[in-house]
Motif scaffolding. Structure first.
Motif, PDB file in Angstrom:
ATOM      1  N   ALA A  31       0.830  -1.209   0.000  1.00 15.87           N
ATOM      2  CA  ALA A  31       0.000   0.000   0.000  1.00 15.87           C
ATOM      3  C   ALA A  31       0.864   1.259   0.000  1.00 15.87           C
ATOM      4  CB  ALA A  31      -0.938   0.004   1.195  1.00 15.87           C
ATOM      5  N   LEU A  32       1.958   1.253   0.746  1.00 11.02           N
ATOM      6  CA  LEU A  32       2.819   2.434   0.797  1.00 11.02           C
ATOM      7  C   LEU A  32       3.455   2.731  -0.564  1.00 11.02           C
ATOM      8  CD1 LEU A  32       4.568   1.947   4.263  1.00 11.02           C
ATOM      9  CD2 LEU A  32       2.732   3.537   3.674  1.00 11.02           C
ATOM     10  N   VAL A  33       3.856   1.681  -1.265  1.00 15.86           N
ATOM     11  CA  VAL A  33       4.416   1.878  -2.605  1.00 15.86           C
ATOM     12  C   VAL A  33       3.336   2.391  -3.559  1.00 15.86           C
ATOM     13  CG1 VAL A  33       5.479   0.736  -4.591  1.00 15.86           C
ATOM     14  CG2 VAL A  33       6.204   0.133  -2.276  1.00 15.86           C
ATOM     15  N   GLY A  34       2.157   1.781  -3.486  1.00 11.56           N
ATOM     16  CA  GLY A  34       1.074   2.195  -4.375  1.00 11.56           C
ATOM     17  C   GLY A  34       0.648   3.625  -4.146  1.00 11.56           C
ATOM     18  N   ALA A  43     -18.891  -4.208  -0.030  1.00 10.15           N
ATOM     19  CA  ALA A  43     -18.070  -5.188  -0.749  1.00 10.15           C
ATOM     20  C   ALA A  43     -17.112  -5.932   0.164  1.00 10.15           C
ATOM     21  CB  ALA A  43     -17.281  -4.484  -1.859  1.00 10.15           C
ATOM     22  N   MET A  44     -16.990  -5.477   1.410  1.00  7.14           N
ATOM     23  CA  MET A  44     -15.987  -6.022   2.321  1.00  7.14           C
ATOM     24  C   MET A  44     -16.080  -7.534   2.461  1.00  7.14           C
ATOM     25  SD  MET A  44     -15.468  -5.018   6.324  1.00  7.14           S
ATOM     26  CE  MET A  44     -16.937  -5.950   6.809  1.00  7.14           C
ATOM     27  N   THR A  45     -17.299  -8.054   2.571  1.00 10.62           N
ATOM     28  CA  THR A  45     -17.480  -9.494   2.760  1.00 10.62           C
ATOM     29  C   THR A  45     -17.845 -10.226   1.472  1.00 10.62           C
ATOM     30  OG1 THR A  45     -19.802  -9.114   3.369  1.00 10.62           O
ATOM     31  CG2 THR A  45     -18.188  -9.204   5.171  1.00 10.62           C
ATOM     32  N   ARG A  46     -17.911  -9.504   0.359  1.00 10.78           N
ATOM     33  CA  ARG A  46     -18.342 -10.115  -0.898  1.00 10.78           C
ATOM     34  C   ARG A  46     -17.216 -10.297  -1.910  1.00 10.78           C
ATOM     35  NH1 ARG A  46     -23.887  -6.524  -1.861  1.00 10.78           N
ATOM     36  NH2 ARG A  46     -24.819  -6.944   0.200  1.00 10.78           N
ATOM     37  N   ILE A  47     -16.175  -9.483  -1.790  1.00 11.69           N
ATOM     38  CA  ILE A  47     -15.070  -9.516  -2.745  1.00 11.69           C
ATOM     39  C   ILE A  47     -13.771  -9.736  -1.986  1.00 11.69           C
ATOM     40  CG2 ILE A  47     -13.792  -8.203  -4.495  1.00 11.69           C
ATOM     41  CD1 ILE A  47     -16.344  -6.608  -5.018  1.00 11.69           C
ATOM     42  N   ARG A  48     -12.961 -10.643  -2.454  1.00  9.82           N
ATOM     43  CA  ARG A  48     -11.692 -10.918  -1.790  1.00  9.82           C
ATOM     44  C   ARG A  48     -10.799  -9.677  -1.796  1.00  9.82           C
ATOM     45  NH1 ARG A  48      -6.712 -12.424  -3.688  1.00  9.82           N
ATOM     46  NH2 ARG A  48      -7.535 -12.614  -5.812  1.00  9.82           N
ATOM     47  N   GLY A  49     -10.343  -9.289  -0.616  1.00 11.10           N
ATOM     48  CA  GLY A  49      -9.451  -8.129  -0.510  1.00 11.10           C
ATOM     49  C   GLY A  49     -10.059  -6.873  -1.085  1.00 11.10           C
ATOM     50  N   ALA A  50     -11.374  -6.694  -0.867  1.00 12.61           N
ATOM     51  CA  ALA A  50     -12.105  -5.613  -1.540  1.00 12.61           C
ATOM     52  C   ALA A  50     -11.503  -4.241  -1.302  1.00 12.61           C
ATOM     53  CB  ALA A  50     -13.568  -5.623  -1.085  1.00 12.61           C
ATOM     54  N   ARG A  51     -11.028  -3.999  -0.083  1.00 11.01           N
ATOM     55  CA  ARG A  51     -10.572  -2.650   0.246  1.00 11.01           C
ATOM     56  C   ARG A  51      -9.210  -2.312  -0.349  1.00 11.01           C
ATOM     57  NH1 ARG A  51     -13.124  -2.125   6.386  1.00 11.01           N
ATOM     58  NH2 ARG A  51     -15.194  -1.529   5.645  1.00 11.01           N
ATOM     59  N   MET A  52      -8.593  -3.244  -1.046  1.00  9.23           N
ATOM     60  CA  MET A  52      -7.429  -2.941  -1.883  1.00  9.23           C
ATOM     61  C   MET A  52      -7.758  -3.147  -3.363  1.00  9.23           C
ATOM     62  SD  MET A  52      -4.850  -1.748  -0.246  1.00  9.23           S
ATOM     63  CE  MET A  52      -4.962  -1.243   1.465  1.00  9.23           C
ATOM     64  N   VAL A 100     -10.918   6.149  -2.463  1.00  8.30           N
ATOM     65  CA  VAL A 100     -10.330   6.755  -1.262  1.00  8.30           C
ATOM     66  C   VAL A 100     -10.817   6.118   0.040  1.00  8.30           C
ATOM     67  CG1 VAL A 100     -10.068   8.904   0.039  1.00  8.30           C
ATOM     68  CG2 VAL A 100      -9.878   8.919  -2.458  1.00  8.30           C
ATOM     69  N   PRO A 101     -12.145   5.979   0.283  1.00  9.29           N
ATOM     70  CA  PRO A 101     -12.573   5.363   1.550  1.00  9.29           C
ATOM     71  C   PRO A 101     -12.088   3.924   1.706  1.00  9.29           C
ATOM     72  CG  PRO A 101     -14.404   6.512   0.494  1.00  9.29           C
ATOM     73  CD  PRO A 101     -13.301   6.440  -0.518  1.00  9.29           C
ATOM     74  N   SER A 102     -12.092   3.168   0.623  1.00  7.92           N
ATOM     75  CA  SER A 102     -11.622   1.779   0.689  1.00  7.92           C
ATOM     76  C   SER A 102     -10.169   1.710   1.114  1.00  7.92           C
ATOM     77  CB  SER A 102     -11.787   1.095  -0.674  1.00  7.92           C
ATOM     78  OG  SER A 102     -13.136   0.821  -0.955  1.00  7.92           O
ATOM     79  N   LEU A 103      -9.353   2.574   0.549  1.00  4.42           N
ATOM     80  CA  LEU A 103      -7.928   2.556   0.867  1.00  4.42           C
ATOM     81  C   LEU A 103      -7.698   2.897   2.327  1.00  4.42           C
ATOM     82  CD1 LEU A 103      -5.024   2.282  -0.048  1.00  4.42           C
ATOM     83  CD2 LEU A 103      -5.106   4.646  -0.857  1.00  4.42           C
ATOM     84  N   ARG A 104      -8.350   3.949   2.823  1.00  3.77           N
ATOM     85  CA  ARG A 104      -8.185   4.350   4.225  1.00  3.77           C
ATOM     86  C   ARG A 104      -8.693   3.259   5.169  1.00  3.77           C
ATOM     87  NH1 ARG A 104      -5.555   9.294   5.671  1.00  3.77           N
ATOM     88  NH2 ARG A 104      -5.180  10.281   3.663  1.00  3.77           N
ATOM     89  N   ALA A 105      -9.866   2.719   4.870  1.00  2.00           N
ATOM     90  CA  ALA A 105     -10.417   1.666   5.723  1.00  2.00           C
ATOM     91  C   ALA A 105      -9.538   0.418   5.683  1.00  2.00           C
ATOM     92  CB  ALA A 105     -11.834   1.328   5.281  1.00  2.00           C
ATOM     93  N   GLY A 106      -8.997   0.087   4.504  1.00  2.00           N
ATOM     94  CA  GLY A 106      -8.131  -1.073   4.382  1.00  2.00           C
ATOM     95  C   GLY A 106      -6.875  -0.950   5.216  1.00  2.00           C
ATOM     96  N   LEU A 107      -6.285   0.244   5.256  1.00  2.00           N
ATOM     97  CA  LEU A 107      -5.104   0.457   6.091  1.00  2.00           C
ATOM     98  C   LEU A 107      -5.448   0.275   7.568  1.00  2.00           C
ATOM     99  CD1 LEU A 107      -3.489   3.554   4.335  1.00  2.00           C
ATOM    100  CD2 LEU A 107      -2.711   1.186   4.249  1.00  2.00           C
ATOM    101  N   SER A 108      -6.607   0.809   7.987  1.00  2.00           N
ATOM    102  CA  SER A 108      -7.037   0.636   9.379  1.00  2.00           C
ATOM    103  C   SER A 108      -7.245  -0.830   9.712  1.00  2.00           C
ATOM    104  CB  SER A 108      -8.335   1.403   9.634  1.00  2.00           C
ATOM    105  OG  SER A 108      -8.151   2.787   9.477  1.00  2.00           O
ATOM    106  N   ASP A 109      -7.787  -1.599   8.766  1.00  2.00           N
ATOM    107  CA  ASP A 109      -8.038  -3.021   9.002  1.00  2.00           C
ATOM    108  C   ASP A 109      -6.740  -3.808   9.159  1.00  2.00           C
ATOM    109  OD1 ASP A 109     -10.675  -2.352   8.638  1.00  2.00           O
ATOM    110  OD2 ASP A 109     -10.827  -3.187   6.617  1.00  2.00           O
ATOM    111  N   ALA A 110      -5.683  -3.365   8.488  1.00  2.00           N
ATOM    112  CA  ALA A 110      -4.446  -4.151   8.449  1.00  2.00           C
ATOM    113  C   ALA A 110      -3.476  -3.820   9.572  1.00  2.00           C
ATOM    114  CB  ALA A 110      -3.745  -3.945   7.099  1.00  2.00           C
ATOM    115  N   ILE A 111      -3.693  -2.696  10.296  1.00  2.00           N
ATOM    116  CA  ILE A 111      -2.744  -2.245  11.312  1.00  2.00           C
ATOM    117  C   ILE A 111      -3.335  -2.456  12.703  1.00  2.00           C
ATOM    118  CG2 ILE A 111      -1.339  -0.312  12.138  1.00  2.00           C
ATOM    119  CD1 ILE A 111      -1.780   1.021   9.425  1.00  2.00           C
TER     120      ILE A 111
END
Length: 482
Positions: A268-271, A327-336, A377-388
């Motif tokens: 995510a940091l590289v992207g 999409a969180m529970t419907r798509i694999r790795g949705a927030r990325m 934008v919201p997916s990316l921010r939420a995904g970072l929160s989920d991973a940390i």
């Protein structure tokens, strides 16, 4: 990959069954007030930052600036931002975050108003550079607070409101700068936007400070109601300032090692770095592109860009929050996955808009491109929160901000204005040449997708393991009647 994620989830569910007899699922009425207040903080920060873009032409005429000097001015706050980001993230994991954000808003509002007193270019550059500490301090604290106010399944909406107001602030900064600067002069523009921050700071001071990790425990149904409002206190200066600095240096190294060991964060940091290089360059150059390539009148170009952000950015971010949660529970790795596809498609639309065509189709294409990109934008921010992990989210958002600044934003404005200068002020060519990095960012987000669910499952498993250990400790301390 899917097998390992499933194992982590099964382990989390097994642990959950052992702790739910101690604490039933907590039902909390979550107010939307914190997301709006923290969104207003980011909004006024963006207004303060982007007012310069709105008065770029008057400043250039008043101080006789070259395109390169103007590009440096637009990015001057970034160096300070980069230096402060990671230490600010470390403190966000240990200090009272609401007070930190409130104090910072008051300070940067004063700096914005002081810009009106600048009498030459070096003074103007120095005052604007000092603004860099604002977002560097508020970003980690605000991100950490939102993740603690709202659980896993609601973070898309929470971050969508906050980031929606980023675009409102961007548009207001450019639009107010253009209107007020043209009517009353550039000094008046800085005075107008320097005062509302105090009112926003008062609202921040009234927010309750949540326990770190509160929303994660709510999501798992293991939060202790009696401790829901309990706040951690860290005595950072008890051993003196030198010991504080020494402990902070050691703590920063340890925190960053943990963060960089999370696969989702590495990708995510590289992207984000690649993405923000192009986004920052485009944001800096669009007003000049409208004036010089599309022949829009001075003052009106800023309004077009402000309208573009408001018409495309705000709907995109608001819809993006809903998409992120559903999409969180419907798509694999949705927030990325969502950020990956949105930036690839949206930037393609933007590239088409740089081709030679009249104003109307150019503007419509850029509204569409902005809408598609901001869905991410919201997916990316939420995904970072989920991973940390919760106790490192401040440092995680600080690292996110640092990498975004140093590798993404730091030279973007300078580069795009320098390219335009090399092509006799041709911003159409400059914008085309700075577009490729965003495609790299989109492809890297696709790699992050493969790790997100695994990293989030580890966090929940760790929380439940800690709760299980706490349960055993309580049983040993209070064995009950013989």
């Amino acid at each position: 990959m899917h097998g390992r994620v499933s194992e982590d989830r099964s382990e989390a569910e097994d642990r959950s069954s052992h702790v739910t007899d101690r604490s039933s699922r907590v039902t909390v009425r979550r107010s939307s007030w914190p997301m709006w207040v923290l969104g207003l903080v980011i909004m006024i920060d963006q207004v303060d930052q982007n007012i310069v873009r709105g008065v770029a032409t008057p400043l250039k005429d008043h101080f006789h600036l070259s395109d390169l000097q103007l590009g440096i001015l637009l990015s001057s706050f970034i160096a300070v931002n980069g230096l402060v980001s990671v230490p600010a993230g470390y403190l966000a994991d240990r200090w009272n975050r609401t007070r930190t954000v409130g104090h910072t808003v008051v300070a940067w509002s004063a700096i914005t108003a002081l810009t009106a007193a600048a009498w030459n270019y070096p003074v103007l550059l120095g005052v604007r550079s000092a603004l860099g500490f604002g977002q560097a301090i508020t970003e980690p604290s605000a991100g950490s607070l939102l993740a603690d106010y709202y659980p896993h399944e609601e973070r898309g909406r929470a971050f969508s409101i906050q980031q929606c107001l980023v675009f409102v602030g961007f548009g207001l900064g450019i639009g107010l700068g253009g209107l007020v600067g043209e009517a009353f002069g550039w000094r008046a523009a800085f005075l107008v936007v320097g005062t509302p921050g105090v009112l926003i700071a008062l609202a921040v001071y009234r927010l309750e400070e949540p326990r770190r990790g509160h929303s994660d425990r709510v999501h798992l149904g293991v939060e202790d109601v009696d401790r829901a409002g309990e706040v951690e206190h860290h005595a950072l200066f008890d051993e003196g300032f030198r010991a504080f600095v020494r402990n902070m240096n050691r703590g920063l190294r340890d925190d960053l090692k943990v963060i960089l060991a999370i696969p989702t964060m590495r990708y995510a940091l590289v992207g984000v770095s690649s993405l923000l290089f192009t986004v920052t360059a485009v944001a800096a150059a669009l007003p000049q592109f409208y004036e010089r390539s599309l022949h829009v009148e001075q003052g009106h170009a800023e309004l077009f860009v402000g309208a573009l952000i408001i018409l495309g950015g705000i709907p995109g971010v608001l819809l993006g929050g809903r998409v992120a949660d559903r999409a969180m529970t419907r798509i694999r790795g949705a927030r990325m996955a969502i950020p990956a596809y949105c930036v690839l498609v949206g930037q393609t639309v933007f590239v088409l808009s740089y081709l030679r065509m009249p104003l109307a189709p150019t503007f419509l294409l850029e509204v569409a491109g902005t809408f598609i990109i901001t869905l991410a934008v919201p997916s990316l921010r939420a995904g970072l929160s989920d991973a940390i992990p919760a106790n490192l989210r401040g440092a995680g958002f600080g690292a996110f901000n640092l990498v975004s600044v140093v590798f993404g934003q730091a030279i973007a404005s300078v580069v795009v204005f320098a390219i335009a200068g090399a092509f006799d002020g041709n911003f159409r060519t400059a914008l085309l040449l700075v577009s490729p990095p965003v495609f790299i960012g989109g492809l890297v987000f696709l790699r992050a997708r493969d790790h997100l669910e695994d990293d989030a499952a580890k966090i929940f498993a760790a929380i439940l393991a800690a709760m299980e250990a706490d349960e055993e400790t309580h049983k040993e301390a209070d064995p009950g009647p013989a």
